[in-house]
Design an enzyme around this catalytic site. Structure first.
Site: not given
Length: 441
Positions: A156, A249, A279
């Protein structure tokens, strides 16, 4: 696209364990996440040790947590930057990911507790992360790691930081990196991306994406960063990259774009989209067998890229299995393929092909097997390793040497069934194509 996504096994339980109370102060959210981190704790692998230390800098210290997997001697190292949208996340809440990463890669993982937004700025965070990389290289002897096999990793927002650190390492002449491991990364900070408006991800929602981008821009105004976001950066001469994305995602499209940018810049990039994943799924390794399989994919890709030069030479010159596989490759692809592999000195696809050759060779030198059995086993290996051209040729070779179409069909179906999620969609699709090939003979 509407409707709730079909999530992989175990993810719903993981999301229930991490879901907090929305709307509270950031400071409180951080505290509660750390206090409740035990809810997603990953069992410590046998033989692993964990230690805390600090990267000493001018005027401050950056905490790090060091995960050393079982194993003797000098190991590779991964400097890992956690996710959390630049504002949350910690070495405590991301311990499951860091611990599983060390286990999967057989590398020492140094997890970095960088200062988060809004207390820091993007420029300051990247400098802290770079200093953690430099510290790791300086402490190679004390950490018992190989200074020639250091990588950066992040998920991320941490993937954003890992790329920026790799760029700084390139521009500042070191430390030299062997690769980048990037999971569902933030590679842009443009809230107008079309994928964000159509997001189905239950974790990274549109309001959260907007909040992350707003926090980044607000902090950046205080001390403007001298760098561009990864999608608009100069990516030339960066180390090889391994990218793992999640199907649902909102960031998956920018991950694809980033891979294209890397390859256009001449950087080797290995790319995979994990099916039915949201995610942050790599933190779900305690709950989800598919998440653990994806972590193993990362580990396998990392080990392929980071085999030491000495190991590569030994494989080329001493391993009888490789020599047999090399000869098989000559018969299948011709002298030009062998010449290309012999002249390769990088750790990218050529080395993967050498490893595949060694596996093939071991099959063809094992005593007690008929030619038909050798062909069938090699068909199975080709399917499991997603090797399309060898698979098609081995189907033909197996039939030529007495295997029936039913033999091959059963071999392919059993192989794809056993590798399951670890083989992923690619192996299933490849086996389906090979089944079509059978009818051509």
């Amino acid at each position: 696209m509407t409707g709730n996504p079909r999530l992989a096994e175990g993810l719903a339980e993981y999301l229930s364990a991490v879901r907090g109370t929305p709307g509270g102060p950031l400071e409180t959210a951080r505290l509660l996440a750390d206090r409740n981190a035990h809810r997603i704790a990953y069992p410590m692998p046998m033989g692993m040790t964990v230690a805390n230390s600090f990267v000493v800098r001018a005027g401050d210290e950056v905490p790090v947590r060091i995960y050393r997997p079982a194993g003797e001697g000098v190991l590779p190292a991964i400097v890992y930057f956690h996710g959390g949208g630049f504002t949350t996340g910690s070495i405590e809440t991301y311990q499951p990911l860091a611990m599983a990463l060390a286990e999967a890669t057989s590398a020492v993982v140094i997890s970095v507790q960088y200062t988060r937004l809004p207390e820091a700025t993007p420029r300051a965070i990247v400098e802290q992360c770079y200093d953690a990389l430099a510290w790791t290289a300086r402490m190679a002897r004390a950490l018992a790691i190989d200074p020639e096999r250091i990588a950066v990793a992040g998920d991320s927002a941490g993937a954003f930081l890992a790329v920026q650190v790799a760029i700084l390492a390139r521009d500042r002449g070191g430390p030299k990196l062997v690769c980048q491991l990037l999971a569902y990364g933030v590679f842009d900070v443009d809230e107008d991306r079309a994928a964000y408006a159509a997001v189905r991800d239950p974790v990274l929602t549109l309001p959260l994406i907007r909040a992350v981008i707003a926090a980044y821009r607000s902090a950046d105004v205080r001390d403007p960063a001298p760098f561009e976001v990864p999608l608009r950066s100069d990516l030339g001469s960066l180390p090889p990259a391994i990218l793992l994305e999640a199907e649902y995602d909102a960031m998956v499209d920018e991950g694809r774009e980033f891979v294209e940018r890397l390859r256009a810049a001449g950087v080797h990039a290995k790319f995979r989209v994990a099916p039915n994943m949201c995610h942050g799924f790599l933190r779900a390794v305690r709950f989800s067998a598919p998440a653990r399989a994806e972590m193993r994919w990362l580990g396998d890709a990392f080990r392929t890229l980071t085999l030491s030069r000495n190991q590569t030479v030994a494989l080329k010159t001493e391993d009888p299995a490789f020599q047999a596989g090399r000869e098989l490759r000559r018969q299948m692809f011709g002298d030009a393929s062998i010449e290309r592999l012999d002249n390769a000195d990088d750790f990218n696809e050529p080395l993967e092909n050498y490893v595949t050759s060694a596996v093939f060779g071991e099959t063809w030198t094992r005593p007690g097997l008929t030619l038909r059995e050798r062909c069938l086993i090699t068909v199975a290996i080709s399917a499991a390793l997603n090797r399309q051209i060898p698979l098609k040729r081995m189907v033909k070779c197996a039939i030529t040497n007495g295997a029936t179409k039913e033999d091959i069909r059963e071999t392919l179906l059993q192989t794809t069934m056993y590798i399951g999620v670890a083989g992923g969609v690619e192996s299933w699709a490849l086996a389906a194509e090979a089944l079509k090939e059978i009818d051509a003979y």
